[in-house]
Structures are given as structure tokens and as C-alpha cells.
Scaffold this motif. Structure first.
Motif, PDB file in Angstrom:
ATOM      1  N   GLU A 209      -7.834  17.968  -4.970  1.00  0.00           N
ATOM      2  CA  GLU A 209      -7.530  18.795  -3.801  1.00  0.00           C
ATOM      3  C   GLU A 209      -6.236  18.366  -3.129  1.00  0.00           C
ATOM      4  O   GLU A 209      -5.442  19.211  -2.676  1.00  0.00           O
ATOM      5  N   VAL A 210      -5.984  17.062  -3.082  1.00  0.00           N
ATOM      6  CA  VAL A 210      -4.708  16.558  -2.544  1.00  0.00           C
ATOM      7  C   VAL A 210      -3.547  17.079  -3.386  1.00  0.00           C
ATOM      8  O   VAL A 210      -2.525  17.545  -2.868  1.00  0.00           O
ATOM      9  N   ALA A 211      -3.696  17.001  -4.714  1.00  0.00           N
ATOM     10  CA  ALA A 211      -2.634  17.469  -5.609  1.00  0.00           C
ATOM     11  C   ALA A 211      -2.426  18.976  -5.484  1.00  0.00           C
ATOM     12  O   ALA A 211      -1.284  19.463  -5.514  1.00  0.00           O
ATOM     13  N   ILE A 212      -3.509  19.737  -5.332  1.00  0.00           N
ATOM     14  CA  ILE A 212      -3.385  21.184  -5.147  1.00  0.00           C
ATOM     15  C   ILE A 212      -2.614  21.486  -3.866  1.00  0.00           C
ATOM     16  O   ILE A 212      -1.707  22.334  -3.840  1.00  0.00           O
ATOM     17  N   GLY A 213      -2.944  20.788  -2.790  1.00  0.00           N
ATOM     18  CA  GLY A 213      -2.241  20.992  -1.529  1.00  0.00           C
ATOM     19  C   GLY A 213      -0.762  20.687  -1.641  1.00  0.00           C
ATOM     20  O   GLY A 213       0.088  21.419  -1.114  1.00  0.00           O
ATOM     21  N   ALA A 214      -0.428  19.607  -2.345  1.00  0.00           N
ATOM     22  CA  ALA A 214       0.985  19.252  -2.538  1.00  0.00           C
ATOM     23  C   ALA A 214       1.700  20.327  -3.342  1.00  0.00           C
ATOM     24  O   ALA A 214       2.849  20.694  -3.043  1.00  0.00           O
ATOM     25  N   SER A 215       1.019  20.864  -4.361  1.00  0.00           N
ATOM     26  CA  SER A 215       1.598  21.939  -5.155  1.00  0.00           C
ATOM     27  C   SER A 215       1.869  23.169  -4.288  1.00  0.00           C
ATOM     28  O   SER A 215       2.928  23.798  -4.377  1.00  0.00           O
ATOM     29  N   PHE A 216       0.908  23.518  -3.427  1.00  0.00           N
ATOM     30  CA  PHE A 216       1.088  24.666  -2.530  1.00  0.00           C
ATOM     31  C   PHE A 216       2.260  24.445  -1.570  1.00  0.00           C
ATOM     32  O   PHE A 216       2.857  25.410  -1.087  1.00  0.00           O
ATOM     33  N   ALA A 217       2.568  23.172  -1.293  1.00  0.00           N
ATOM     34  CA  ALA A 217       3.699  22.851  -0.419  1.00  0.00           C
ATOM     35  C   ALA A 217       5.025  22.810  -1.174  1.00  0.00           C
ATOM     36  O   ALA A 217       6.053  22.465  -0.600  1.00  0.00           O
TER      37      ALA A 217
ATOM     38  N   ALA B 202      -8.554  26.776  -8.659  1.00  0.00           N
ATOM     39  CA  ALA B 202      -7.099  26.603  -8.764  1.00  0.00           C
ATOM     40  C   ALA B 202      -6.551  27.381  -9.958  1.00  0.00           C
ATOM     41  O   ALA B 202      -5.385  27.775  -9.967  1.00  0.00           O
ATOM     42  N   SER B 203      -7.394  27.604 -10.964  1.00  0.00           N
ATOM     43  CA  SER B 203      -6.980  28.453 -12.081  1.00  0.00           C
ATOM     44  C   SER B 203      -6.664  29.864 -11.583  1.00  0.00           C
ATOM     45  O   SER B 203      -5.752  30.525 -12.095  1.00  0.00           O
ATOM     46  N   TYR B 204      -7.392  30.332 -10.580  1.00  0.00           N
ATOM     47  CA  TYR B 204      -7.160  31.668 -10.007  1.00  0.00           C
ATOM     48  C   TYR B 204      -5.950  31.678  -9.068  1.00  0.00           C
ATOM     49  O   TYR B 204      -5.143  32.602  -9.107  1.00  0.00           O
ATOM     50  N   THR B 205      -5.852  30.690  -8.198  1.00  0.00           N
ATOM     51  CA  THR B 205      -4.749  30.693  -7.227  1.00  0.00           C
ATOM     52  C   THR B 205      -3.405  30.493  -7.904  1.00  0.00           C
ATOM     53  O   THR B 205      -2.390  31.005  -7.450  1.00  0.00           O
ATOM     54  N   GLY B 206      -3.404  29.724  -8.999  1.00  0.00           N
ATOM     55  CA  GLY B 206      -2.134  29.324  -9.583  1.00  0.00           C
ATOM     56  C   GLY B 206      -1.469  28.258  -8.724  1.00  0.00           C
ATOM     57  O   GLY B 206      -2.124  27.595  -7.910  1.00  0.00           O
ATOM     58  N   VAL B 207      -0.174  28.112  -8.849  1.00  0.00           N
ATOM     59  CA  VAL B 207       0.539  26.995  -8.223  1.00  0.00           C
ATOM     60  C   VAL B 207       1.793  27.495  -7.518  1.00  0.00           C
ATOM     61  O   VAL B 207       2.164  28.663  -7.624  1.00  0.00           O
ATOM     62  N   ARG B 208       2.442  26.590  -6.814  1.00  0.00           N
ATOM     63  CA  ARG B 208       3.836  26.777  -6.413  1.00  0.00           C
ATOM     64  C   ARG B 208       4.654  25.699  -7.128  1.00  0.00           C
ATOM     65  O   ARG B 208       5.306  25.948  -8.108  1.00  0.00           O
TER      66      ARG B 208
ATOM     67  N   LYS C 213     -10.097  28.595 -18.280  1.00  0.00           N
ATOM     68  CA  LYS C 213      -8.974  29.434 -18.715  1.00  0.00           C
ATOM     69  C   LYS C 213      -7.645  28.799 -18.328  1.00  0.00           C
ATOM     70  O   LYS C 213      -6.758  29.432 -17.736  1.00  0.00           O
ATOM     71  N   LEU C 214      -7.507  27.527 -18.695  1.00  0.00           N
ATOM     72  CA  LEU C 214      -6.305  26.763 -18.385  1.00  0.00           C
ATOM     73  C   LEU C 214      -5.673  26.240 -19.666  1.00  0.00           C
ATOM     74  O   LEU C 214      -6.379  25.866 -20.608  1.00  0.00           O
ATOM     75  N   PRO C 215      -4.348  26.180 -19.714  1.00  0.00           N
ATOM     76  CA  PRO C 215      -3.700  25.565 -20.870  1.00  0.00           C
ATOM     77  C   PRO C 215      -3.965  24.072 -20.904  1.00  0.00           C
ATOM     78  O   PRO C 215      -4.059  23.423 -19.857  1.00  0.00           O
ATOM     79  N   MET C 216      -4.102  23.543 -22.116  1.00  0.00           N
ATOM     80  CA  MET C 216      -4.293  22.099 -22.282  1.00  0.00           C
ATOM     81  C   MET C 216      -3.380  21.595 -23.384  1.00  0.00           C
ATOM     82  O   MET C 216      -3.321  22.165 -24.474  1.00  0.00           O
TER      83      MET C 216
ATOM     84  N   ASP D  30       2.635  29.889 -13.794  1.00  0.00           N
ATOM     85  CA  ASP D  30       1.884  29.900 -12.538  1.00  0.00           C
ATOM     86  C   ASP D  30       0.450  29.422 -12.746  1.00  0.00           C
ATOM     87  O   ASP D  30      -0.526  30.114 -12.438  1.00  0.00           O
ATOM     88  N   THR D  31       0.322  28.211 -13.280  1.00  0.00           N
ATOM     89  CA  THR D  31      -1.013  27.712 -13.622  1.00  0.00           C
ATOM     90  C   THR D  31      -1.094  26.193 -13.532  1.00  0.00           C
ATOM     91  O   THR D  31      -0.123  25.495 -13.834  1.00  0.00           O
ATOM     92  N   PRO D  32      -2.230  25.648 -13.130  1.00  0.00           N
ATOM     93  CA  PRO D  32      -2.456  24.226 -13.380  1.00  0.00           C
ATOM     94  C   PRO D  32      -2.495  23.997 -14.886  1.00  0.00           C
ATOM     95  O   PRO D  32      -2.900  24.887 -15.648  1.00  0.00           O
ATOM     96  N   VAL D  33      -2.097  22.818 -15.325  1.00  0.00           N
ATOM     97  CA  VAL D  33      -2.120  22.469 -16.742  1.00  0.00           C
ATOM     98  C   VAL D  33      -2.917  21.185 -16.922  1.00  0.00           C
ATOM     99  O   VAL D  33      -2.710  20.209 -16.191  1.00  0.00           O
ATOM    100  N   LEU D  34      -3.833  21.196 -17.884  1.00  0.00           N
ATOM    101  CA  LEU D  34      -4.584  19.993 -18.237  1.00  0.00           C
ATOM    102  C   LEU D  34      -3.867  19.266 -19.372  1.00  0.00           C
ATOM    103  O   LEU D  34      -3.403  19.901 -20.328  1.00  0.00           O
TER     104      LEU D  34
END
Length: 606
Positions: A65-73, A96-102, A132-135, A159-163
Motif C-alpha cells: 500500500e505504501v508503494a502504491i501510494g508512492a506510485s500514485f504520487a 491495483a491491477s484495476y487502478t493501474g499506476v502513475r 491479470k498482471l505481467p510477471m 499502466d500496470t503493476p508488474v510482478l
């Protein structure tokens, strides 16, 4: 005259060190996670790069969640964890797969085939498919560094988190890694209001679900030409599809064979796979653990052989792969070396040992948890009866309490470490209080996250960089939750601890006992003046009471009847206990058990 260029720096790094270097070269700005072998050393090395804010989170969900917030920033962010930690982080991961990233967002998850330090043998590739994420899956440290950088480019491009899936062999093996240039950040840090993209109310989520499907289609096309998916030509008779370390095993076992090496394991390059399969007479799918690739390839209607011959349990090796396919291992392949057994054991002077000795004496049912204290299940302590996952002990003890009712009163206790309590144990205690349970919860506060290598936690008083930090007050926290009876003991004081445990176990409501003494491997404890004990051999009667602690500093010295007679012992005395003063740290637990003055305090050990 042209200026001579400096050759790229070659480094000898572990996979985890290489991933940290990759984060540095990718211009990551925020990194968070929870320690867990084999992933721990990633953040322990990332913290050495001053430009990356790095922290240990209380658990993997918070870390992500911290990493997601940083990405959104608008900055590149990294979350790290081991495979079971991804279970904890699954809730934010799927959304986060749905929201995507910044800014680019990468989650590094380290699997542990053969369970060298884990409670299960989970295959994290299934999360990539389900979410449904790239790995991406590297095979060695050099690839790990480069793939982490590629992962950030993919994250921002699609526009996606990546594993990124590592494993024990990639994380802990050493290899030559070439240092590279530092990439310029893709975005300027800052906040941008994008509620339709980032607020997952059902109406927004339904629109984003369509975007995820389109992203999957685009990623599938991209996978066909992705440089990490490559064909290595061979003799054409036998072909292999493999990824990660399985690729290296195939290369060693069958150096002449054709190989389709997959660097992206989700989504798969369907056309590339079909073309490769058409060019070989026999196709094998080699992969650790689940038939993840095999199932999808067979679903394409492609004939192949996988788990019919390749083991689905345990870690593979070149010898195992060779034997599985040919029936015999080649003489020139490196086969595992038989090592002498080294049974796991708590350290000499471990503060947990006295607690488990007392729990054995009390004959209670111990609902255990994940930590080095899980070793309390081993003989001679034999004082742990369940262990499922981090933070589960309190909830499980409460369930037993409710199932047994009055019949079970005073029979069940929960044992949990300080870091594990902060990880996911607090909610269990809240539940027990709220629902009027009667369990006794024992928090083993050794001031550190001992199991994974003495990392600090919110109760340790320092951050990952060992800067001073506020310290959680466990007694006050428990009282704030609603626990009326909270007691703190020194577990080295065996009889005093026994009396407190006996009183609290008999109490008809939730109570907490905190056993507080630093782990013997903490810096502070190493500095403490130590007075090791030694055996007064003439006084030892061979009663073996001290051996019931299972301390590795106390050894049994057998005697023949003739030796016993020569030492003036009783004829039937079979031996005596001998303290190894080099190992002893002077905790005093054995002294409390000896009734014959056969243990005495020695001189200070430097």
C-alpha cells in the motif's frame, strides 16, 4: 585524439544485491516491504542508496500500500516480500491491477521451492494469472537487475503493476553483474486528481475492468517480440520451454537442445510458442512447482510433456531434470552433495527456551506462530502443537477456546513473537477481547525480528537504517485493546515465569503475558558483559534436568561403568552434563534447574 571510454564496472553480487542495484539504476524513490527469506536482503541493500526512501513495514499488505501510494504520487516504487507474504498483500494487489499506476510500480516476490525456510511451497505465478498482471522471471543476478529495470518501463508503458518472481536460487546465488546508467525519472513527483481511475467504486471498477482486458491483449502482443522471450536453436529433435532457474537446469542437462527461454511468464507469447513447438520433434516443459506454463500451453492444443515426468514437488536441479527425461543422470552433471545433518535449534541463551520449557511443564496446548520460536515444537522442549501462518496463533487459540467451552478452560495458550504480533496478530487479540474469549496470549518480545536476521520492527526503537524511532509499548497497546490483565516477565527467570503463566492460564478471561529479553544476536545483547557457566563435574549426578532445555551449549558426556568408577561416580551413572563455555552466554536457565550445585558461574567472557 579520442578520449578512451571507461569499461563498465563488473560486480560480484547476489541476486538480491543485484535487484537493489536495479532499483537504484531505475531511479526508484520509495521502497517498502517485510523481511522474509529469501527476499530479505533486497531492502537491506536498497537502504544503502541514499536517494531511495526505504522502510520495513509492519506487514506486506502495508508495504504494498505504501508503494502504491508512492506510485500514485508520480514516483517509481518497489515492494518486496516472500511468496507467503504475497498472500497478505493480495487485497491491494488485485485492485491495483484495476487502478493501474502513475509512477512505475514493481512487486518483487521470492518463492522458496523445497521450503528451505517456509511453511509451504507456493507458486506465485498463479497470482500473476489471477490478478491479470505481467510477471517477469530472471534466471540469474545479472538478469534480475536488468529485468527489474525492464519491469519499470513495462509498468509505465502499459499502466500496470508488474510482478517480478525471484526464488531462493536467484536471490542467494552470486554472479557477475554489470553496473549500468541511472535512468531519468519518467514523471515529476506530484499529485494529480484522477478519481475515475483511482477510486474503485463499482461503476469506476467496471470501466477499469475493461481497461485491464485491453491491457492484457496489448501485453500478449508485446510478449511476442519482448527481448527476454528468446529462442536458442538446437538440434531440433528435442525442445524445451523453461523460465528462470529451470532454464539454467535445462542448459546444463541438455546443452545441445533447442530452448525457448521465457523471461515474461504472464501473459505468454502464443505465436512464439506455437512456432517453436512446430520446429521440434518432442517438446518438454520444465518448471519448478506447479504446471503453470504446461497447463496454458496444453490449452493451446500443443502436444508437450511436463509434470508427467518432471517433479512437481521440491526444487529442481540439472541432475533431476536429466534423470526425469532420460532415466539417468549424466556423470558430468553436478549432483547434490550429501551434507552432515544440522538439526535446527534455538541459539544458546535464547530467551524463548525458558518459556517453552515452562509450557511443557504446564502440559498446555500451544497454538504457535511463525518465527524462530517455532523451533519450540522440537524435542526436548516439545511445546508447540500448531503453526499455520503469521499472526494466526491468537485467532486459532480463540477458536479452540470457543469450540471447547468450559471443558477447554486453562488448556490452550497462544504464542506469538513481537514482530509477528505487529504483523497480523493485533487483530486476533482484538477479536478475542471483543468476543469474550478466555485464551492466554504470550508475546515473545525479543526486541527484534529474529527469524529473518535481526531486522528492526516498530517495537525495536530503530528504522531499517538504524535511526531512532518511536517504540511500541506492548503493555499499553494490549490495555488499549481492552486486555485487563497484562504481565511482563523475564523468561530466563524460569520459576518466576512459571508462576505467572500458571496464574494467567487459570484466569477466566483474555490475558497477556509478555516475555521480554533481547535476542542474543542483537547488537546490544552482544555488548552485554557475559559470565558463562561451567560444570562442576564432581557434583553432577547425571539427572539430565539441564538437558531438558535443549540448549546447544550443554552436551551429554557418556560414561562406561569403568569411567564412572574412576571418577568416583555411582556405578549406574551413565554420564554427566558438560557446558561448552565458548557457547554459553550466562543466561542462567540451566542453573535454575540444577538441584545438585553442579553448575557454577564462571569468569567474564570477552
Amino acid at each position: 585524439m579520442t578520449q578512451q571510454q571507461t569499461a563498465p564496472e563488473k560486480l560480484w553480487l547476489s541476486g538480491n544485491e543485484a535487484l537493489a542495484l536495479g532499483a537504484h539504476e531505475a531511479s526508484v524513490r520509495v521502497a517498502s516491504g517485510y523481511p522474509g527469506t529469501p527476499s530479505t536482503e533486497i531492502l537491506e541493500n536498497v537502504v544503502n542508496y541514499a536517494e531511495i526512501y526505504t522502510e520495513w513495514a509492519p506487514n506486506e499488505k502495508v508495504g504494498l500500500e505504501v508503494a502504491i501510494g508512492a506510485s500514485f504520487a508520480g514516483v517509481r516504487a518497489l515492494a518486496t516480500m516472500k511468496h507467503v507474504g504475497l498472500n497478505v498483500a493480495a487485497d491491494p494487489l488485485f485492485t491495483a491491477s484495476y487502478t493501474g499506476v502513475r509512477g512505475g510500480l514493481v512487486i518483487v516476490v521470492a518463492d522458496d521451492p523445497s521450503m528451505y525456510s517456509s511453511q509451504n511451497e507456493q507458486d506465485s505465478r498463479n497470482y500473476a494469472w489471477a490478478a491479470k498482471l505481467p510477471m517477469l522471471e530472471p534466471s540469474d543476478p545479472a538478469e534480475a537487475k536488468e529485468m527489474l529495470k525492464q519491469a519499470y518501463r513495462l509498468s509505465e508503458q502499459f499502466d500496470t503493476p508488474v510482478l517480478l518472481r525471484s526464488c531462493t536460487r536467484v536471490s542467494h546465488v552470486k554472479g557477475v553483474v554489470t553496473a549500468g546508467a541511472i535512468e531519468a525519472p519518467a514523471l515529476t513527483p506530484g499529485l494529480e486528481k484522477l478519481p475515475a481511475k483511482l477510486v474503485m467504486l463499482p461503476a469506476n471498477a467496471r470501466a477499469r475492468r475493461v481497461a485491464v482486458a485491453e491491457r492484457q491483449r496489448q501485453l500478449g502482443e508485446f510478449a511476442e517480440t519482448f527481448s527476454a522471450n528468446r529462442v536458442e536453436e538446437g538440434d531440433g529433435k528435442i525442445g524445451f520451454i523453461a523460465a528462470g532457474t529451470s532454464y539454467l537446469y535445462v542448459k546444463e542437462a541438455f546443452p545441445e537442445a533447442a530452448i525457448l527461454k521465457l523471461g515474461m511468464v504472464n501473459p505468454l507469447p502464443e505465436k512464439l510458442i506455437r512456432d517453436f513447438a512446430a520446429g521440434v520433434d518432442k517438446l518438454y516443459i520444465v518448471e519448478d512447482l506447479d504446471p503453470f506454463l504446461e497447463t496454458q500451453i496444453k490449452a493451446l492444443g500443443i502436444a508437450c510433456t511436463g509434470k508427467e515426468v518432471i517433479p512437481a514437488i521440491g526444487e529442481l536441479s540439472p541432475a533431476i531434470v536429466r534423470r526425469a527425461i532420460t532415466g539417468e543422470a549424466a556423470a558430468d552433471l553436478f549432483a547434490p552433495v550429501e551434507l552432515p545433518p544440522r538439526p535446527p535449534n534455538m541459539c544458546a541463551g535464547c530467551p524463548h527456551r525458558g518459556l517453552f520449557y515452562n509450557l511443557n511443564r504446564l502440559k498446555v496446548y500451544v497454538s504457535g506462530d511463525i518465527g524462530c520460536y517455532t523451533l519450540g515444537f522440537l524435542p526436548p522442549l516439545s511445546a508447540m502443537d500448531t503453526c499455520v501462518c503469521m499472526g494466526a496463533s491468537i485467532g486459532m487459540a480463540h477458536g479452540m477456546d470457543k469450540a471447547l467451552g468450559e471443558e477447554g478452560r486453562g488448556k490452550v495458550v497462544a504464542v506469538i513473537g513481537d514482530s509477528t504480533f505487529l504483523h497480523t496478530g493485533i487483530n486476533g487479540l482484538i477479536n478475542s477481547v471483543y468476543n469474550r474469549g478466555c485464551s492466554t496470549v504470550i508475546i515473545l518480545d525479543n526486541r527484534i525480528t529474529g527469524m529473518t536476521g535481526q531486522q528492526p520492527n516498530p517495537a525495536s526503537g530503530t528504522t531499517i537504517g538504524y535511526d531512532p524511532a518511536p517504540t511500541i509499548d506492548f503493555p499499553e497497546l494490549c490495555r488499549a485493546i481492552g486486555v485487563k490483565h497484562v504481565r511482563t516477565v523475564n523468561p530466563h527467570e524460569i520459576e518466576a515465569t512459571y508462576q505467572v503463566l500458571k496464574e494467567e492460564i487459570e484466569r477466566p478471561e483474555v490475558s497477556v503475558v509478555i516475555t521480554r529479553f533481547p535476542c542474543v544476536l542483537t547488537v546490544e545483547e552482544k555488548k552485554r558483559r557475559k559470565y558463562p557457566f561451567h560444570t562442576v563435574v564432581d557434583n553432577c549426578t547425571g539427572c539430565t534436568m539441564c538437558l531438558r532445555l535443549g540448549c546447544p551449549a550443554i552436551n551429554w558426556q557418556p560414561l562406561t561403568p569403568a569411567e564412572a568408577e574412576a571418577m568416583g561416580k555411582k556405578e549406574k551413572q551413565r554420564g554427566y552434563s558438560l557446558i561448552n563455555e565458548d557457547m554459553c552466554i550466562g543466561c542462567g536457565q540451566c542453573l535454575a534447574l540444577c538441584k545438585f550445585d553442579a553448575i557454577s558461574e564462571g569468569e567474564e567472557k570477552g
